[in-house]
Design an enzyme around this catalytic site. Structure first.
Site, short mmCIF file in Angstrom:
data_model
loop_
_atom_site.label_atom_id
_atom_site.label_comp_id
_atom_site.label_asym_id
_atom_site.label_seq_id
_atom_site.Cartn_x
_atom_site.Cartn_y
_atom_site.Cartn_z
N ASP A 46 0.85 -1.18 0.00
CA ASP A 46 0.00 0.00 0.00
C ASP A 46 0.89 1.23 0.00
O ASP A 46 2.09 1.14 0.21
CB ASP A 46 -0.85 0.02 1.28
CG ASP A 46 -1.81 -1.16 1.34
OD1 ASP A 46 -2.18 -1.67 0.29
OD2 ASP A 46 -2.17 -1.56 2.47
N LYS A 53 -2.52 4.82 -3.29
CA LYS A 53 -2.87 6.02 -4.05
C LYS A 53 -1.61 6.63 -4.64
O LYS A 53 -0.57 6.71 -4.00
CB LYS A 53 -3.53 7.05 -3.13
CG LYS A 53 -4.94 6.71 -2.77
CD LYS A 53 -5.66 7.94 -2.23
CE LYS A 53 -7.09 7.63 -1.88
NZ LYS A 53 -7.25 6.94 -0.61
N MET A 78 -9.41 6.04 10.77
CA MET A 78 -9.96 6.73 9.59
C MET A 78 -11.10 7.68 9.97
O MET A 78 -12.11 7.77 9.26
CB MET A 78 -10.46 5.69 8.56
CG MET A 78 -9.34 4.84 8.01
SD MET A 78 -9.89 3.52 6.92
CE MET A 78 -10.43 2.28 8.08
N1 SAH Z 1 -4.30 -2.22 9.19
C1 SAH Z 1 -3.98 -0.93 9.77
C2 SAH Z 1 -5.12 0.04 9.65
C3 SAH Z 1 -5.54 0.32 8.22
S1 SAH Z 1 -6.81 1.52 8.10
C4 SAH Z 1 -3.56 -1.12 11.24
O1 SAH Z 1 -3.74 -2.22 11.77
O2 SAH Z 1 -3.04 -0.19 11.85
C5 SAH Z 1 -5.87 3.00 7.94
C6 SAH Z 1 -6.02 3.82 9.20
O3 SAH Z 1 -5.21 3.29 10.23
C7 SAH Z 1 -5.59 5.25 9.07
O4 SAH Z 1 -6.58 6.05 8.47
C8 SAH Z 1 -5.38 5.61 10.52
O5 SAH Z 1 -6.60 5.82 11.19
C9 SAH Z 1 -4.77 4.33 11.07
N2 SAH Z 1 -3.30 4.36 11.05
C10 SAH Z 1 -2.48 3.53 10.39
N3 SAH Z 1 -1.19 3.83 10.64
C11 SAH Z 1 -1.20 4.90 11.47
C12 SAH Z 1 -0.18 5.68 12.11
N4 SAH Z 1 1.11 5.45 11.93
N5 SAH Z 1 -0.58 6.69 12.92
C13 SAH Z 1 -1.88 6.95 13.13
N6 SAH Z 1 -2.87 6.25 12.56
C14 SAH Z 1 -2.55 5.22 11.74
#
Ligand code: SAH
Length: 271
Positions: free
Chosen positions: A50, A71, A186
């Site tokens: 991603d 993206k 999100m």
């Molecule tokens: N699979 C990922 C989440 C994917 S959805 C996980 O387990 O963390 C994507 C969302 O995850 C983002 O919009 C945000 O809300 C959160 N996210 C992922 N990485 C992040 C980070 N380093 N800091 C803050 N939020 C994060």
């Protein structure tokens, strides 16, 4: 894996040609990738990742072809069906396919859908869990997701549904009342709606709340606010995704537990 790494009793798993490994990359800091993740990177023929995957982590698979499915400037991200089909096709070519996803592959990351597509197509796959941002990112920022004195439950919520809208199908009253700590993934674009729903459902407007962006990365930002002030704080902070919103008493523990801020002070006190 190189000899510099400890060898577990049963050795590291061998990445077989024609397999897809769904690997969680952790919240951002490359040190938070698991050893299984590193072992996978070392053996992969192709890494399908991603946007937002740390370049150090990708650099640990120099032998592999890298395919960015996230993206790109101006373009929207690849459709999920295209990603699924691509994974199946690459495996069909006899490649070792590493599907690298942020955090944990099964937490709000569509990893479940990808694994279902692989299972349906008869492609053998393995899942390598990762540290999810809503637990590990918070911990690194000084917010324990549970604390015996403050919460006995925690709820992870997505701030938008499959269509990108705020998830109206969710029972916000149940969410507001179900646990002391809420961690919203999100949630930036619908923060005002979510705030209004939570307050309407009885969460106090002065409850501690934090916006945590780019957790565990050098660009990390954390804004402490209250639930009532959240939409305003977001507007004023120019915070960008990826970010989490967390709400509940444990946010206030940060004053004591933000080890990154405390370490220099403690070192000075010890001198
Ligand atoms: N699979 C990922 C989440 C994917 S959805 C996980 O387990 O963390 C994507 C969302 O995850 C983002 O919009 C945000 O809300 C959160 N996210 C992922 N990485 C992040 C980070 N380093 N800091 C803050 N939020 C994060």
């Amino acid at each position: 894996m190189s000899a510099a790494f400890p060898l577990p009793a049963h050795g590291w798993p061998l990445f077989q040609p024609g397999w897809v490994w769904l690997v969680g990359a952790g919240p951002g800091d490359p040190g938070l990738l698991t050893l299984h993740g590193l072992n996978a990177l070392r053996q992969a023929d192709v890494v399908v990742h991603d946007a937002l995957i740390n370049s150090d982590i990708l650099g640990w698979a120099p032998q592999a072809r890298h395919v960015d499915m996230g993206k790109r400037a101006g373009k929207t991200s690849a459709r999920q069906e295209e990603i699924n089909a691509h994974l199946v096709a690459l495996a069909g070519q006899g490649l070792r396919v590493l599907r690298l996803k942020g955090g944990d592959p099964y937490v709000f990351g569509r990893g479940g859908e990808e694994a279902q597509a692989l299972a349906q197509a008869g492609v053998p796959f393995r899942v390598v869990p990762g540290i999810t941002a809503g637990i590990g990112g918070l911990a690194a920022a000084g917010i324990p997701v549970t604390h015996r004195a403050h919460n006995q439950a925690v709820t992870f919520v997505t701030g938008h549904d499959q269509t990108g809208a705020s998830p109206a199908s969710l029972d916000w009253v149940a969410i507001a009342q179900g646990s002391q700590m809420l961690v919203i993934y999100m949630g930036l674009s619908h923060a005002a709606t979510i705030t209004a729903r939570l307050i309407a459902a009885g969460r106090p407007a002065d409850e501690p709340c934090a916006i945590l962006a780019h957790a565990t990365l050098p660009s990390q930002r954390l804004v402490e606010t209250t639930l009532g002030q959240l939409p305003m704080a977001l507007q004023n902070s120019a915070i960008t995704a990826p970010a989490l919103i967390c709400l509940g008493p444990n946010v206030a523990l940060r004053a004591q537990l933000d080890w990154q801020a405390l370490a220099p002070r403690m070192a000075m006190a010890a001198e």
